[in-house]
Each structure stands twice: as C-alpha cells, then as structure tokens.
Design an enzyme around this catalytic site. Structure first.
Site, PDB file in Angstrom:
ATOM      1  N   ASP A  53       0.832  -1.197   0.000  1.00 24.64           N
ATOM      2  CA  ASP A  53       0.000   0.000   0.000  1.00 24.64           C
ATOM      3  C   ASP A  53       0.873   1.255   0.000  1.00 24.64           C
ATOM      4  OD1 ASP A  53      -2.314   1.564   0.078  1.00 24.64           O
ATOM      5  OD2 ASP A  53      -2.414   1.504   2.261  1.00 24.64           O
ATOM      6  N   ASP A  56       2.515   1.439  -3.677  1.00 23.74           N
ATOM      7  CA  ASP A  56       1.683   1.741  -4.844  1.00 23.74           C
ATOM      8  C   ASP A  56       1.404   3.235  -4.946  1.00 23.74           C
ATOM      9  OD1 ASP A  56      -0.339   2.053  -2.929  1.00 23.74           O
ATOM     10  OD2 ASP A  56      -1.670   0.566  -3.811  1.00 23.74           O
ATOM     11  N   GLY A  57       1.196   3.890  -3.824  1.00 18.92           N
ATOM     12  CA  GLY A  57       0.986   5.341  -3.851  1.00 18.92           C
ATOM     13  C   GLY A  57       2.231   6.099  -4.291  1.00 18.92           C
ATOM     14  N   ARG A  61       2.607   8.323  -7.911  1.00 20.44           N
ATOM     15  CA  ARG A  61       3.012   9.725  -8.007  1.00 20.44           C
ATOM     16  C   ARG A  61       4.332   9.883  -8.769  1.00 20.44           C
ATOM     17  NH1 ARG A  61       0.333   9.198  -3.314  1.00 20.44           N
ATOM     18  NH2 ARG A  61       2.124   8.632  -2.033  1.00 20.44           N
ATOM     19  N   ASP A  74      -7.243   0.632  -4.496  1.00 18.46           N
ATOM     20  CA  ASP A  74      -6.470   0.809  -3.271  1.00 18.46           C
ATOM     21  C   ASP A  74      -7.397   0.927  -2.065  1.00 18.46           C
ATOM     22  OD1 ASP A  74      -3.917   1.342  -1.897  1.00 18.46           O
ATOM     23  OD2 ASP A  74      -4.759   3.337  -1.605  1.00 18.46           O
ATOM     24  N   ASP A  78      -7.944  -1.850   0.965  1.00 14.06           N
ATOM     25  CA  ASP A  78      -7.739  -1.490   2.375  1.00 14.06           C
ATOM     26  C   ASP A  78      -8.942  -1.868   3.223  1.00 14.06           C
ATOM     27  OD1 ASP A  78      -5.271  -0.409   1.761  1.00 14.06           O
ATOM     28  OD2 ASP A  78      -5.971   1.665   1.754  1.00 14.06           O
TER      29      ASP A  78
END
Length: 123
Positions: A53, A56-57, A61, A74, A78
C-alpha cells in the site's frame, strides 16, 4: 495530449502492485481461517500487503500513473483487508454476532469513502 486506454491503465505499475495486494490479502485471510498453524506466514503476507500500500501510492506519483481506478482498488483493498482481519479476530476471540456488526460498520465506512472519493475527484 496522449490518449490513454483502459488497458494501459489496468497495466499501470501501481495497479499491478494493487492486484498483488489483493492476492496477498486473500491468501493471508485464507490461511488464517483454514490453516491456523501457518499463522506466521499469514501475518507476513498480511503485512506485505500493507507495505505494498505504501509503495503503490509512491509509484503512482513518481511514475505519473495516478488513476481513478487505482485509487478505488487501493481503497477497496484497504477496507476489505481490514474487514477480513476483523472477522477472523471475531471468529477466534468473540461470539458470532460480532460478524454482522463489524461487516455493517465496514460496509458503511467503505460506502462513505466511495461517495466522498467520487465527490472530490475532478472529472
């Protein structure tokens, strides 16, 4: 301006990480329920899903691969991970009526997040 197809979005690196997170979470929860003797592996897979998690963010970006689909997968991953873990914990440590309460709370929370996400995402 470059046109991006749905197939390209499905193959974005952050989305591939998201798919891996889904597999890790499902495997972890399955082990927790069906093979309690493999609890260490189940916990490692669950933690690996949440480490994913983080990445991936960052990848989305850094690579400029943000998408509504990626944000949605995502968020749903979660919520489902948390709901699944809570259900496993209730199964192990509490009465069965807790399933309904936890599921309702998590479903309402997920629904609220979907609505807020849709309202705040520019078209």
């Amino acid at each position: 301006m470059v046109d991006i197809t749905a197939q390209q979005i499905l193959l974005y690196i952050p989305n591939l990480i998201g798919y891996t997170r889904v597999i890790l979470t499902l495997t972890s929860l399955t082990l927790m329920i069906t093979s309690p003797s493999y609890w260490a592996l189940a916990i490692a897979l669950y933690v690996a899903s949440f480490v994913g998690d983080l990445f991936d963010g960052m990848a989305a970006r850094k690579l400029g691969q943000t998408s509504t689909f990626g944000g949605l997968i995502d968020m749903v991953t979660d919520r489902c991970s948390t709901t699944g873990l809570l259900c496993v914990l209730i199964r192990e440590f509490a009465n069965r009526s807790g399933y309904v309460l936890v599921s309702c709370v998590q479903f309402c929370s997920m629904f609220k997040e979907c609505i807020v996400y849709e309202m705040t995402t520019p078209n």
